[in-house]
Enzyme design. Structure first.
Site, PDB file in Angstrom:
ATOM      1  N   GLU A  62       0.823  -1.216   0.000  1.00 58.01           N
ATOM      2  CA  GLU A  62       0.000   0.000   0.000  1.00 58.01           C
ATOM      3  C   GLU A  62       0.857   1.266   0.000  1.00 58.01           C
ATOM      4  OE1 GLU A  62      -2.836  -0.561  -0.783  1.00 58.01           O
ATOM      5  OE2 GLU A  62      -3.500  -2.439   0.120  1.00 58.01           O
ATOM      6  N   HIS A  71      -2.770   2.229   8.465  1.00 62.74           N
ATOM      7  CA  HIS A  71      -3.868   1.453   7.890  1.00 62.74           C
ATOM      8  C   HIS A  71      -4.043   0.181   8.709  1.00 62.74           C
ATOM      9  CE1 HIS A  71      -6.402  -0.821   5.234  1.00 62.74           C
ATOM     10  NE2 HIS A  71      -5.456  -1.694   4.953  1.00 62.74           N
ATOM     11  N   HIS A 108      -7.247  -3.110   9.922  1.00 59.19           N
ATOM     12  CA  HIS A 108      -8.530  -3.771   9.657  1.00 59.19           C
ATOM     13  C   HIS A 108      -9.288  -3.928  10.974  1.00 59.19           C
ATOM     14  CE1 HIS A 108      -6.142  -5.977   6.199  1.00 59.19           C
ATOM     15  NE2 HIS A 108      -6.388  -4.720   5.907  1.00 59.19           N
ATOM     16  N   GLU A 117     -17.089  11.587  22.924  1.00 54.46           N
ATOM     17  CA  GLU A 117     -15.724  11.928  22.538  1.00 54.46           C
ATOM     18  C   GLU A 117     -15.504  12.050  21.027  1.00 54.46           C
ATOM     19  OE1 GLU A 117     -12.896   8.956  23.464  1.00 54.46           O
ATOM     20  OE2 GLU A 117     -11.483  10.428  24.224  1.00 54.46           O
ATOM     21  N   HIS A 176     -13.067  -3.216   3.694  1.00 53.17           N
ATOM     22  CA  HIS A 176     -11.649  -3.579   3.798  1.00 53.17           C
ATOM     23  C   HIS A 176     -11.025  -3.096   5.109  1.00 53.17           C
ATOM     24  CE1 HIS A 176      -7.403  -3.849   1.874  1.00 53.17           C
ATOM     25  NE2 HIS A 176      -7.285  -3.595   3.167  1.00 53.17           N
TER      26      HIS A 176
END
Ligand code: 2HA
Ligand code: ZN
Length: 273
Positions: free
Chosen positions: A116, A139, A141, A169, A210
């Site tokens: 990525e 990044h 998941h 929050e 994703h």
């Protein structure tokens, strides 16, 4: 020259990847991190004229020429970073041509930068335009954020509102909202371009079905962004199938924004007021 394995930025990468792994956000080779380093600081640990090898990136990162990043490796597991940082992490500099990454340290098994890398570097370029202090792109998941993707309308406004409503929050942490991309093929320039487009507007971007991207000035702040989204998504998923008796109302959300001095950056167009 100091020992790079004692560098604070390597320690931070070890700590962050371990935390993300333990939270279940980065199974197997899931997730990736890029963290822009200070050249003078890196020079205390590495001879910056010693390029180990070069990596063709396949995209133009001219605004980042000369910038140095510590990044996770392609196919590498967050689980393994702490025990072998020199294999699972690398330090690269964007070369003068803007399309090559020069490896200065790491990936000692012959590995390379995260698949990525386009999305990361394009996101750095987009965020630096908005905030010159931006240093980090993460990044992951995260489980509940991903679960929510399968049962919630996937658009910026709808997702932002649902998350804001879950924790008081949230409005304080991401008043600027969260961008949402539809499912796209990962690992290439197209998803990188789409992510960077959203990053012009948001520090948080969901990759539909994703995972989640976040950007910020340091690892702590960026991790905190992802953590807050994931907490809100968890509460959403724990309650979505139950009758909702209470909610934080739109006037209350605006009240939070005012009280915490984020009214200026709050996406008021996402509130029904
Ligand atoms: O690097 O998370 O998006 C593994 C991934 C791809
Ligand atoms: Zn991913």
């Amino acid at each position: 020259m100091k020992d790079i394995l004692t560098a604070p930025f390597v320690e931070e990468m070890k700590e962050t990847t371990a935390n993300m792994y333990r939270l279940g956000w980065d199974e197997r080779n899931g997730g990736n991190i890029s963290y822009m380093l200070d050249e003078e600081e890196v020079a205390q640990y590495l001879d910056l004229s010693n390029v180990i090898r070069t990596i063709d990136t396949g995209f133009d990162a001219t605004p980042l020429i000369g910038k140095i990043f510590i990044v996770t490796g392609s196919g590498k597991y967050f689980k393994n970073v702490t025990k072998a940082p020199q294999i699972n992490l690398g330090i690269v500099r964007i070369a003068k041509d803007g399309t090559t990454a020069e490896l200065l340290w790491g990936f000692e098994d012959g590995g390379t930068v995260t698949s990525e890398f386009p999305a990361h570097m394009m996101s750095h370029m987009a965020r630096l335009e908005v905030n010159p202090a931006n240093r980090v792109v993460l990044h992951a998941h995260p489980t509940y954020t991903l679960a929510m993707n399968f049962v919630h309308q996937l658009d910026d406004r709808a997702v932002t509102r649902s998350l804001w409503q879950m924790c008081t929050e949230c409005m304080v942490v991401f008043p600027d909202g969260i961008g949402v991309l539809p499912w796209m093929l990962c690992g290439g320039n197209d998803i990188g371009i789409a992510t960077a487009e959203k990053m012009k507007e948001y520090r948080l971007v969901i990759w539909g079905l994703h995972g989640l991207y976040g950007a910020g000035k340091d690892l702590d702040e960026t991790f905190g962004l992802l953590e807050t989204v994931e907490k809100a998504a968890q509460l959403y998923m724990l309650t979505a199938h139950l009758p909702r008796l209470y909610t934080i109302t739109d006037p209350q959300l605006l009240q939070i924004a005012k009280a915490y001095h984020v009214e200026d950056i709050c996406r008021k167009d996402f509130l029904d007021i």
